[in-house]
Design an enzyme around this catalytic site. Structure first.
Site, PDB file in Angstrom:
ATOM      1  N   LYS A 124      51.633 -15.442  32.513  1.00 52.43           N
ATOM      2  CA  LYS A 124      51.284 -16.299  33.598  1.00 52.43           C
ATOM      3  C   LYS A 124      52.339 -17.308  34.020  1.00 52.43           C
ATOM      4  O   LYS A 124      52.834 -17.603  34.989  1.00 52.43           O
ATOM      5  CB  LYS A 124      49.830 -16.987  33.345  1.00 52.43           C
ATOM      6  CG  LYS A 124      49.296 -17.895  34.397  1.00 52.43           C
ATOM      7  CD  LYS A 124      49.641 -19.159  34.357  1.00 52.43           C
ATOM      8  CE  LYS A 124      49.047 -20.097  35.430  1.00 52.43           C
ATOM      9  NZ  LYS A 124      49.286 -21.540  35.178  1.00 52.43           N
ATOM     10  N   ASP A 142      45.896 -16.626  36.694  1.00 51.74           N
ATOM     11  CA  ASP A 142      45.279 -17.453  36.089  1.00 51.74           C
ATOM     12  C   ASP A 142      43.747 -17.420  35.757  1.00 51.74           C
ATOM     13  O   ASP A 142      43.407 -16.321  36.221  1.00 51.74           O
ATOM     14  CB  ASP A 142      45.608 -19.136  36.440  1.00 51.74           C
ATOM     15  CG  ASP A 142      45.183 -19.180  37.573  1.00 51.74           C
ATOM     16  OD1 ASP A 142      44.542 -18.601  38.152  1.00 51.74           O
ATOM     17  OD2 ASP A 142      45.356 -20.327  38.215  1.00 51.74           O
TER      18      ASP A 142
END
Length: 213
Positions: A124, A142
């Site tokens: 991420k 996310d």
DNA sequence: CTCCCGATAT
DNA sequence: ATATCAGGAG
């Protein structure tokens, strides 16, 4: 196994969100790749709004990897305290800066794989930095992206890596960086985790997971 | 799967 | 008062 119909639908969702939210930039404040890297590490399990409060002071004090290395870990922990997980994050930032200083001449590597190798940097964080600091197509998954992707039927898994792959399969490369922002923006403003505001949702018609009627 | 941790919405 | 939010590493 991605049909043209599914791709079309995904692109439609992208376009509607793009229409509503316009040009997207990260919710994190930063003025160079290094700041974005630090801010994104701090953003783990923490809202971007809170990270921005912390980094406003932080980036005045620490301009580069060496500045972080000069500081005692305890002091750094205090500086980032309110982002949570501050011991882990302080350790990651220190270790990160160590590597940047020694192996990258103080610069942030501009490719995904190298970023992933840094302490405290997972897919991420690496995607956020690669995409938003260097313009490399990447999908940052996310919690918002995860939640909305599943709600919208763009993915059917809790595994972020698989969601990333699914979105990349569904959408053209030019939309990758933006789709993360759009889903996150929509997740924060309308399709909120605690109380989704389906009444005011522009993609209501495309949402199989709608909570309200 | 568990640990790491504070902030905020309810 | 407490449930929920928000990623990475071991």
């Amino acid at each position: 196994m991605t049909s043209e119909k599914e791709k079309k639908r995904a692109l439609r969702i992208y376009e509607i969100l793009r229409e509503k939210y316009g040009e997207q930039k990260p919710a994190l404040n930063f003025s160079n790749p290094f700041e974005l890297l630090i801010a994104t590490i701090l953003s783990a399990q923490c809202t971007d709004a809170r990270v921005n409060v912390v980094t406003e002071k932080l980036f005045k004090k620490y301009k580069n990897p060496k500045d972080f290395l000069k500081t005692e870990t305890e002091e750094l922990e205090k500086d980032i305290f309110s982002t949570g997980f501050y011991r882990q994050k302080a350790k990651s930032i220190k270790a990160c800066c160590e590597i940047l200083a020694k192996e990258y001449d103080g610069k942030v590597p501009s490719n995904f794989e190298e970023l992933t190798k840094l302490p405290g940097v997972g897919r991420k964080t690496a995607s956020v930095v690669a995409g938003n600091a260097f313009g490399i197509p990447a999908v940052a998954v996310d919690t918002h992206v995860r939640r909305l992707s599943n709600l919208l039927g763009l993915a059917d898994t809790k595994n972020p890596d698989k969601i990333e792959a699914a979105l990349k399969e569904l959408l053209p490369e030019r939309t990758w960086i933006e789709i993360s922002h759009l889903l996150a923006s929509h997740g924060r403003a309308v399709c909120k985790a605690r109380k989704p505001d389906c009444f005011n949702c522009v993609i209501y018609d495309y949402c199989p997971g709608k909570k309200l009627k």
